[in-house]
Design an enzyme around this catalytic site. Structure first.
Site, PDB file in Angstrom:
ATOM      1  N   TYR A   1       0.722  -1.608  -0.033  1.00 24.17           N
ATOM      2  CA  TYR A   1       0.084  -0.210  -0.031  1.00 24.17           C
ATOM      3  C   TYR A   1       0.623   1.823  -0.081  1.00 24.17           C
ATOM      4  CZ  TYR A   1      -2.794   3.783   1.745  1.00 24.17           C
ATOM      5  OH  TYR A   1      -3.555   4.881   2.085  1.00 24.17           O
TER       6      TYR A   1
ATOM      7  N   GLY B   1      -5.976   5.915   0.282  1.00 26.37           N
ATOM      8  CA  GLY B   1      -6.579   5.931   0.863  1.00 26.37           C
ATOM      9  C   GLY B   1      -7.526   5.390  -0.163  1.00 26.37           C
TER      10      GLY B   1
END
Length: 495
Positions: free
Chosen positions: A57, A64
């Site tokens: 990520y 987000g």
């Protein structure tokens, strides 16, 4: 003034250590050898995982709710720059410089645990801000305490790159690039992982809460000492402070507060007066129970805040030994939010108690027959009437701000952040509440000083034992005068 502070996985920072560092312009933060190894190890693990094409990520993905989209891994700096640019919003006044120092140290200590995979050069760039007293201008409003304190930390990260603004010692706002040049610091480029590591933690809420804990501890000890002085001056029975009474109940905080009050009450030996009632009003008789409960509350809050201060609050977390990337939610600040609310509650009740003690001192039925409002010449003069109004108004402020902020979640971020902690607001509020409490205690100190003067000059009955050595000399209020400056000075000294 310059000072140094060691950080790393082999260092446990306390609230008081962070408080001292936050008050120090030019603070030198030194990673230990273990921290240096941990930073290098984590970054190497990230490189290995990326080379293995492991989904990470914020490195191989967007941020987000855009995590389902691939990142442009050919230009990681552009992605990092974009992250801190879009987050650098916020509103309101700039946070005080000590609070910004606290949030920077808190973030560095988390990064130094070796699970964030920030480049050591980027880590050093943040530490250099403190060393050269280049303090970013961070708007006080903007963090939800969910994905960490994104907006406040983005303002810190931007200053490292030569963008954004700084807050000078004189309170002026200065261009960050100019400040770096003056300090002979070079801007750094932040890749996507650097940028995410810098903004993805609970540093503002943790730093502000730690400062509030340190202040709260000092104010608690001051409240106990003031209560002991009040026992001695009024000649109250010492039965409510007897250790056997508190041992029978079993609360450690209550026993400790009773001992602290008794130590001040008997500073010059027992001073009990026969004309005092068998049982004093609750603001005196139950002070050990109330302040003891606050001691216990502070202990809980400290444990929560110091655990957070020395922990890892990223997403993802890099496990470097058998390289792995762990996607989760360590940046969610619920523990700090609850702890800050609990601290706020304790500070508020301490203010309630102190204001009631002021009322005892200003009321002839309770103060041993001294003049009403402790006026030197009741009628022509009004004594501490205005000071009491201030104390009462401050209690209203404390109560108005004593809300359960940690349950104030508002979904946002495209419903990605569907439950947020509001931890930054809770911690900022607790920190601000200490200022109100300190002023109430200052009024209590003035009242005790005034009653001592009245007795010493024969304006009131009873002995006038000397004021404690920790109490600054205060002139008697013979003619009415503004006490604003004296309240402010005492509060600043005691907070």
């Amino acid at each position: 003034m310059s000072s140094s502070l060691s950080i790393g996985p082999d260092v446990t920072l306390s609230c008081e250590a962070l408080d001292r560092g936050a008050q120090t312009p030019g603070l030198s933060v030194h990673p230990t050898e273990a921290a240096d190894r941990a930073l290098q190890h984590a970054r190497s693990a990230l490189t290995h995982l990326r080379d293995e094409e492991t989904p990470i990520y914020g490195v191989t993905t967007g941020f987000g709710p855009l995590h389902e989209h691939e990142a442009n891994t050919d230009d990681a700096v552009a992605q990092g720059t974009g992250l801190i640019a879009h987050l650098a919003t916020g509103s309101g006044d700039a946070l005080p410089r000590p609070v910004v120092r606290a949030l920077i140290v808190a973030r560095l200590q988390s990064l130094a645990q070796g699970h964030s995979a920030i480049r050591p050069d980027a880590f050093d760039a943040v530490a250099d801000l403190l060393r050269h007293d280049v303090i970013p201008a961070v708007p006080e409003i903007g963090s939800l305490g969910a994905s960490g304190d994104l907006t406040p930390l983005a303002h810190v990260a931007r200053v490292c790159t030569g963008e954004g603004r700084v807050l000078t010692d004189s309170g002026e706002i200065q261009d960050a690039g100019e400040a770096l040049r003056t300090a002979q610091l070079s801007p750094v480029s932040l890749d996507a992982r650097d940028a995410l590591a810098l903004v993805n933690g609970t540093a503002l809420m943790t730093g502000a809460a730690a400062l509030a804990v340190a202040r709260g501890q000092r104010l608690l000890e001051r409240a106990e000492a003031l209560t002991g002085w009040m026992y001695r001056l009024l000649g109250c029975s010492l039965d409510p402070l007897d250790a056997r009474l508190h041992d029978a109940r079993g609360h450690d905080g209550q026993s400790a507060s009773a001992a602290a009050i008794r130590a001040e009450a008997t500073r010059h030996g027992p001073a009990e007066h026969e004309d005092r009632p068998l049982q004093e009003v609750y603001s005196l008789r139950c002070a050990p129970q109330i302040l003891g409960a606050i001691r216990d509350q502070l202990s809980y809050v400290r444990q929560q805040v110091e655990t957070e201060l020395n922990g890892v609050t990223d997403n993802p977390v890099i496990a470097p030994d058998a390289p792995a990337v762990l996607h989760g939610g360590n940046f969610q600040g619920q523990q700090v939010a609850f702890a800050a609310d609990a601290l706020n509650e304790a500070l508020t009740q301490m203010g309630v108690l102190a204001e009631r003690q002021v009322d005892v001192l200003l009321t002839p039925d309770q103060n041993g027959g001294a003049p009403p409002l402790l006026a030197w010449n009741p009628g022509p003069t009004s004594g501490l009437a205005g000071a009491q109004l201030t104390a009462t108004a401050l209690v209203a402020e404390l109560r108005q701000n004593a809300q359960m902020t940690g349950t104030s979640s508002i979904p946002t971020n495209g419903d990605n952040q569907d439950v947020v902690s509001m931890g930054a607001l809770a911690a900022r509020t607790a920190h601000e509440q200490t200022e109100h409490l300190a002023s109430i205690l200052a009024v209590l100190g003035l009242a005790l000083s005034q009653l001592t003067h009245l007795r010493a000059e024969g304006q009131a009955k009873g002995p006038a034992p000397p004021s404690p050595d920790w109490m600054p000399s205060i002139d008697p209020v013979v003619e009415d005068r503004s006490l604003h400056a004296e309240i402010e000075a005492l509060a600043a000294q005691w907070v």
